[in-house]
Scaffold this motif. Structure first.
Motif, PDB file in Angstrom:
ATOM      1  N   ALA A  57       0.823  -1.200   0.000  1.00 34.64           N
ATOM      2  CA  ALA A  57       0.000   0.000   0.000  1.00 34.64           C
ATOM      3  C   ALA A  57       0.859   1.253   0.000  1.00 34.64           C
ATOM      4  O   ALA A  57       1.974   1.264   0.522  1.00 34.64           O
ATOM      5  CB  ALA A  57      -0.920  -0.001   1.222  1.00 34.64           C
ATOM      6  N   ASP A  58       0.336   2.313  -0.585  1.00 32.66           N
ATOM      7  CA  ASP A  58       0.982   3.632  -0.596  1.00 32.66           C
ATOM      8  C   ASP A  58       2.386   3.556  -1.193  1.00 32.66           C
ATOM      9  O   ASP A  58       3.360   4.033  -0.601  1.00 32.66           O
ATOM     10  CB  ASP A  58       1.053   4.210   0.808  1.00 32.66           C
ATOM     11  CG  ASP A  58      -0.255   4.084   1.570  1.00 32.66           C
ATOM     12  OD1 ASP A  58      -1.310   4.101   0.921  1.00 32.66           O
ATOM     13  OD2 ASP A  58      -0.204   3.971   2.800  1.00 32.66           O
ATOM     14  N   PRO A  59       2.550   2.966  -2.371  1.00 27.54           N
ATOM     15  CA  PRO A  59       3.895   2.742  -2.903  1.00 27.54           C
ATOM     16  C   PRO A  59       4.583   4.047  -3.299  1.00 27.54           C
ATOM     17  O   PRO A  59       4.000   4.929  -3.928  1.00 27.54           O
ATOM     18  CB  PRO A  59       3.641   1.869  -4.140  1.00 27.54           C
ATOM     19  CG  PRO A  59       2.259   2.245  -4.572  1.00 27.54           C
ATOM     20  CD  PRO A  59       1.501   2.510  -3.299  1.00 27.54           C
ATOM     21  N   ALA A  60       5.852   4.168  -2.915  1.00 29.29           N
ATOM     22  CA  ALA A  60       6.683   5.307  -3.303  1.00 29.29           C
ATOM     23  C   ALA A  60       7.902   4.774  -4.040  1.00 29.29           C
ATOM     24  O   ALA A  60       8.573   3.860  -3.560  1.00 29.29           O
ATOM     25  CB  ALA A  60       7.119   6.097  -2.072  1.00 29.29           C
ATOM     26  N   LEU A 374       3.142   5.955 -13.268  1.00 29.83           N
ATOM     27  CA  LEU A 374       2.448   6.100 -11.992  1.00 29.83           C
ATOM     28  C   LEU A 374       2.452   4.758 -11.271  1.00 29.83           C
ATOM     29  O   LEU A 374       1.951   3.753 -11.798  1.00 29.83           O
ATOM     30  CB  LEU A 374       1.002   6.558 -12.192  1.00 29.83           C
ATOM     31  CG  LEU A 374       0.338   7.109 -10.921  1.00 29.83           C
ATOM     32  CD1 LEU A 374       0.857   8.525 -10.638  1.00 29.83           C
ATOM     33  CD2 LEU A 374      -1.176   7.147 -11.056  1.00 29.83           C
ATOM     34  N   ALA A 375       3.065   4.753 -10.076  1.00 27.58           N
ATOM     35  CA  ALA A 375       2.940   3.608  -9.172  1.00 27.58           C
ATOM     36  C   ALA A 375       1.796   3.918  -8.217  1.00 27.58           C
ATOM     37  O   ALA A 375       1.663   5.044  -7.733  1.00 27.58           O
ATOM     38  CB  ALA A 375       4.233   3.390  -8.405  1.00 27.58           C
ATOM     39  N   TYR A 376       0.968   2.933  -7.940  1.00 30.29           N
ATOM     40  CA  TYR A 376      -0.197   3.142  -7.083  1.00 30.29           C
ATOM     41  C   TYR A 376      -0.633   1.788  -6.539  1.00 30.29           C
ATOM     42  O   TYR A 376      -0.176   0.740  -7.011  1.00 30.29           O
ATOM     43  CB  TYR A 376      -1.340   3.798  -7.876  1.00 30.29           C
ATOM     44  CG  TYR A 376      -1.787   3.013  -9.099  1.00 30.29           C
ATOM     45  CD1 TYR A 376      -2.897   2.174  -9.060  1.00 30.29           C
ATOM     46  CD2 TYR A 376      -1.081   3.105 -10.309  1.00 30.29           C
ATOM     47  CE1 TYR A 376      -3.295   1.455 -10.178  1.00 30.29           C
ATOM     48  CE2 TYR A 376      -1.468   2.381 -11.419  1.00 30.29           C
ATOM     49  CZ  TYR A 376      -2.582   1.559 -11.365  1.00 30.29           C
ATOM     50  OH  TYR A 376      -2.970   0.836 -12.460  1.00 30.29           O
ATOM     51  N   HIS A 377      -1.471   1.800  -5.532  1.00 28.37           N
ATOM     52  CA  HIS A 377      -2.026   0.533  -5.088  1.00 28.37           C
ATOM     53  C   HIS A 377      -3.463   0.399  -5.571  1.00 28.37           C
ATOM     54  O   HIS A 377      -4.104   1.387  -5.946  1.00 28.37           O
ATOM     55  CB  HIS A 377      -1.918   0.346  -3.570  1.00 28.37           C
ATOM     56  CG  HIS A 377      -2.826   1.222  -2.760  1.00 28.37           C
ATOM     57  ND1 HIS A 377      -2.374   2.072  -1.766  1.00 28.37           N
ATOM     58  CD2 HIS A 377      -4.173   1.382  -2.752  1.00 28.37           C
ATOM     59  CE1 HIS A 377      -3.385   2.701  -1.207  1.00 28.37           C
ATOM     60  NE2 HIS A 377      -4.498   2.298  -1.793  1.00 28.37           N
ATOM     61  N   ALA A 378      -3.948  -0.817  -5.601  1.00 27.02           N
ATOM     62  CA  ALA A 378      -5.318  -1.090  -6.025  1.00 27.02           C
ATOM     63  C   ALA A 378      -5.809  -2.296  -5.247  1.00 27.02           C
ATOM     64  O   ALA A 378      -5.082  -2.908  -4.460  1.00 27.02           O
ATOM     65  CB  ALA A 378      -5.384  -1.331  -7.533  1.00 27.02           C
ATOM     66  N   VAL A 379      -7.066  -2.640  -5.477  1.00 22.60           N
ATOM     67  CA  VAL A 379      -7.694  -3.792  -4.825  1.00 22.60           C
ATOM     68  C   VAL A 379      -8.219  -4.716  -5.918  1.00 22.60           C
ATOM     69  O   VAL A 379      -8.913  -4.258  -6.838  1.00 22.60           O
ATOM     70  CB  VAL A 379      -8.847  -3.349  -3.904  1.00 22.60           C
ATOM     71  CG1 VAL A 379      -9.497  -4.560  -3.232  1.00 22.60           C
ATOM     72  CG2 VAL A 379      -8.349  -2.358  -2.857  1.00 22.60           C
ATOM     73  N   ASP A 380      -7.877  -5.981  -5.827  1.00 21.51           N
ATOM     74  CA  ASP A 380      -8.416  -6.993  -6.729  1.00 21.51           C
ATOM     75  C   ASP A 380      -9.803  -7.370  -6.216  1.00 21.51           C
ATOM     76  O   ASP A 380      -9.929  -7.981  -5.158  1.00 21.51           O
ATOM     77  CB  ASP A 380      -7.498  -8.210  -6.759  1.00 21.51           C
ATOM     78  CG  ASP A 380      -7.938  -9.287  -7.738  1.00 21.51           C
ATOM     79  OD1 ASP A 380      -9.088  -9.232  -8.218  1.00 21.51           O
ATOM     80  OD2 ASP A 380      -7.133 -10.198  -8.001  1.00 21.51           O
ATOM     81  N   ARG A 381     -10.864  -6.999  -6.937  1.00 23.62           N
ATOM     82  CA  ARG A 381     -12.207  -7.244  -6.402  1.00 23.62           C
ATOM     83  C   ARG A 381     -12.536  -8.734  -6.314  1.00 23.62           C
ATOM     84  O   ARG A 381     -13.492  -9.108  -5.625  1.00 23.62           O
ATOM     85  CB  ARG A 381     -13.263  -6.494  -7.208  1.00 23.62           C
ATOM     86  CG  ARG A 381     -13.354  -6.788  -8.668  1.00 23.62           C
ATOM     87  CD  ARG A 381     -14.300  -5.796  -9.352  1.00 23.62           C
ATOM     88  NE  ARG A 381     -14.309  -5.909 -10.791  1.00 23.62           N
ATOM     89  CZ  ARG A 381     -15.142  -6.674 -11.495  1.00 23.62           C
ATOM     90  NH1 ARG A 381     -16.046  -7.397 -10.865  1.00 23.62           N
ATOM     91  NH2 ARG A 381     -15.080  -6.691 -12.813  1.00 23.62           N
ATOM     92  N   ASP A 382     -11.726  -9.569  -6.978  1.00 23.67           N
ATOM     93  CA  ASP A 382     -11.915 -11.012  -6.856  1.00 23.67           C
ATOM     94  C   ASP A 382     -11.099 -11.615  -5.715  1.00 23.67           C
ATOM     95  O   ASP A 382     -11.271 -12.782  -5.367  1.00 23.67           O
ATOM     96  CB  ASP A 382     -11.532 -11.700  -8.171  1.00 23.67           C
ATOM     97  CG  ASP A 382     -12.390 -11.231  -9.335  1.00 23.67           C
ATOM     98  OD1 ASP A 382     -13.608 -11.024  -9.130  1.00 23.67           O
ATOM     99  OD2 ASP A 382     -11.845 -11.052 -10.438  1.00 23.67           O
ATOM    100  N   ASP A 383     -10.200 -10.828  -5.133  1.00 25.83           N
ATOM    101  CA  ASP A 383      -9.352 -11.289  -4.029  1.00 25.83           C
ATOM    102  C   ASP A 383      -9.030 -10.082  -3.144  1.00 25.83           C
ATOM    103  O   ASP A 383      -7.885  -9.656  -3.030  1.00 25.83           O
ATOM    104  CB  ASP A 383      -8.065 -11.913  -4.592  1.00 25.83           C
ATOM    105  CG  ASP A 383      -7.149 -12.465  -3.501  1.00 25.83           C
ATOM    106  OD1 ASP A 383      -7.647 -12.778  -2.387  1.00 25.83           O
ATOM    107  OD2 ASP A 383      -5.930 -12.561  -3.756  1.00 25.83           O
TER     108      ASP A 383
END
Length: 651
Positions: A57-60, A374-383
């Protein structure tokens, strides 16, 4: 002025020096003609035991300097690395600021935790969030800023508090440490009221990748707002100089939202007279995880909006505003200020209908060929959750190319998060990425469908309109080509289904539905929570998408929400995103499109009906019996005026 290490008077007066959008490495590295590798999201750094880092999360992202010039580094917020660290009977394993290294920006290895020991001024319960790292050319040292979520009683002055957050700094000769933390906060807890009422002092972001001895620090979040603060760097730490500059105004009451973090930028060119000026840059209860970068003569503020961590219904979205000054004022593409109650922001990335939702807390940087990513975090809606911990959202790191469309940043030219192979970035001198922008095709209206459209002529509603929970007839009327509907002290939210909905059948197939609404809530000021009016497409009270002008604390936003009728334990049923700024009149569009057998709903907003702001895509199962609806709810005392409802075939 807050001090972390002593500074001379000369240093405090030194002006900020200009830095390019991404500073080249300071020592020569061998050039290579070997093309960058292709990759697929998510990034999955390897771990020595054979596992992978599945949450970052919050990748820099930072390019090393000097002897480290051939390497890139990735820093993440404190979390478990993967499901193996949460699925056992004991407590999850938390890694304090996991650090990764790569030579090509796509294949990463986990190299350890930056801060295995909390700083002495942190409480035992503190977490360390939202890292950002910058290099000083003057001192040839690296500076890690981070959030301490809970400070010692002696620091906050309030015994027993767990929400007295602060910003820390640690220094190292290497991007992988060891790091030496400061002996006191860089930015201490900021009191909002009596007792344990402290503003959210989160999400540090130092402007620049490699700077000299001055920069700007951004910090803050929804509660209390985001600020810019001039800082000076020494061999031993960072000190704030001058007065903090407000980047966003904060909300008045601490929200019940678990925030994420922030990221990083480039660096400014200010004369000494500008330093110390207190300038508000953006209103509160809209942005967190801010990252400011410089491109040409513009400073771009990237900020993340809504909830970071709602599992498969996470609508986290990155928006941008730009300014000629690193301290604002920032405005969006439409000219709406990030300071306004009707808060601005141009979408940079949101959900696009594939598996990735919750795309946010970004870090913009340039590769060695000058292309932006752009580096960013996301959520896999299947996991969406860590194994054995439903409700604990897993946020893997993603990477995608960032295009500049008419001067505005857009991930993959509006295609947003990739879920297929992408040509990778140029990580080494001499490389050139094979990626070429492929702009997303716009949604266009086709043939108008008169049987589903209404200009609200006459003095009564057309027969095709029916009510769900018919309101008092004195609270609505048709006159002068408008439908006026008083806001109700009622809602549509999970199991609170008390609001009236005016509905008509939706056409079969793909279509566009539009309304224009005026909501007479004052444009500025707090608080009329959560008065709203707008458009819905619904199957039932518990299965819908909703797009409306909404009053949220000091802000007025266009909320884009989804509700599902049922969910497993600890899963949410309601999630939301936001789109463009509302106006005196706000045009709202929902585009319904079937793609790969799934229903995709895309939101658009406009302040004039000509230029449209495209929002995220919710997937839903509303079925052939879905109905179009209008709502006016969230609190009594105001009136929504609808100019029309128009429905077209999707071209």
């Amino acid at each position: 002025m807050t001090r972390v290490t002593p500074l001379s008077a000369v240093l405090l007066l030194a002006p900020l020096l200009a830095v390019g959008a991404a500073t080249p490495a300071t020592s020569a590295t061998a050039e290579t003609s070997e093309p960058p590798p292709t990759y697929s999201n998510p990034l999955a750094p390897t771990v020595a035991d054979g596992g992978t880092v599945d949450s970052c999360a919050d990748p820099a992202v930072l390019q090393g300097q000097g002897d480290e010039a051939g390497s890139w580094y990735l820093y993440c917020t404190t979390d478990p690395l993967n499901d193996a660290e949460t699925s056992g009977p004991g407590d999850p394993v938390f890694h304090p600021v996991p650090t990764m290294r790569s030579d090509d920006l796509v294949s990463w290895e986990y190299v350890g935790d930056a801060l295995p020991q909390r700083p002495a001024w942190a409480a035992p319960s503190a977490f360390l969030w939202a890292p950002d790292v910058v290099h000083s050319r003057t001192h040839d040292r690296y500076y890690l800023t981070y959030v301490v979520t809970d400070t010692a009683d002696a620091v906050s002055g309030e015994p027993g508090c767990t929400s007295d957050s602060a910003i820390g700094v640690a220094v190292s000769d290497s991007p992988t440490g060891p790091w030496t933390p400061s002996d006191e906060p860089l930015v201490g807890p900021r009191r909002a009221g009596p007792g344990c009422d402290f503003y959210w002092t989160y999400d540090p972001d130092v402007l620049g990748d490699s700077v000299d001895d001055t920069a700007v620090l951004y910090f803050g979040s929804y509660y209390g707002g985001v600020f810019g603060q001039h800082v000076a760097l020494t061999a031993d730490g960072i000190s704030t100089t001058g007065q903090p500059t407000r980047v966003t105004l904060g909300q008045r009451v601490e929200p019940k939202v678990d925030p994420a973090d922030l990221r990083r930028p480039t660096q400014p060119d200010l004369d000494a007279a500008e330093q110390g000026a207190a300038t508000q840059v953006s209103i509160g209860n809209r942005y967190e995880g801010t990252n400011v970068v410089r491109r040409g003569d513009w400073y771009y503020l990237f900020g993340s909006a809504t909830n970071c961590c709602a599992g498969p219904l996470t609508g986290y979205t990155v928006f941008a505003g730009r300014s000629r000054s690193p301290l604002g004022p920032f405005v969006d593409r439409e000219g709406s200020s990030l300071l306004a109650g009707r808060v601005g922001g141009t979408p940079v990335i949101s959900m696009n209908g594939n598996r990735w939702v919750g795309t946010g807390h970004s870090s913009a940087f340039r590769d060695t060929s000058g292309r932006w990513w752009l580096a960013y975090h996301a959520v896999d809606r299947d996991d969406p959750y860590f194994a054995g911990r439903p409700g604990f959202t897993k946020r893997p790191a993603l990477l995608d190319p960032l295009a500049w469309v008419d001067g505005w940043p857009s991930v993959r030219s509006g295609r947003w998060a990739s879920d297929e192979p992408v040509p990778g970035p140029a990580a080494q001198p001499g490389q050139v990425s094979a990626y070429r922008p492929d702009p997303v095709d716009p949604d266009r209206t086709g043939r108008l469908l008169p049987a589903y459209s209404d200009e609200f002529g006459g003095e009564r509603l057309a027969d095709r309109w029916t009510w769900v929970r018919r309101p008092d007839p004195a609270t609505y009327r048709v006159a002068g080509g408008r439908f006026r509907f008083a806001t109700q002290a009622a809602d549509l939210y999970v199991d609170s289904n008390t609001a009236s909905v005016l509905t008509e059948p939706a056409p079969t197939g793909d279509y566009v539905v539009q309304t224009k609404v005026s909501l007479d809530v004052p444009a500025e000021g707090c608080c009329h929570n959560y008065v709203q009016a707008g458009l819905v497409v619904r199957r039932s009270d518990d299965a819908f998408v909703k797009l409306g002008h909404a009053s949220i604390w000091e802000t007025r936003q266009t909320e884009w929400a989804k509700e599902v009728p049922a969910a497993p334990p600890s899963f949410p049923r309601y999630g939301n995103s936001v789109v463009g700024a509302p106006g005196d009149e706000t045009w709202l569009r929902i585009v319904r499109r079937t793609r790969d057998g799934a229903e995709h709903y895309t939101a658009y907003t406009s302040q004039g009906g000509r230029r449209w702001v495209r929002g995220g895509v919710w997937t839903h199962e509303l079925g052939p019996g879905a109905r179009i609806g209008l709502v006016s709810m969230g609190g009594a005392g105001f009136t929504a005026t609808f100019d029309h409802v128009r429905v077209w075939r999707l071209e």
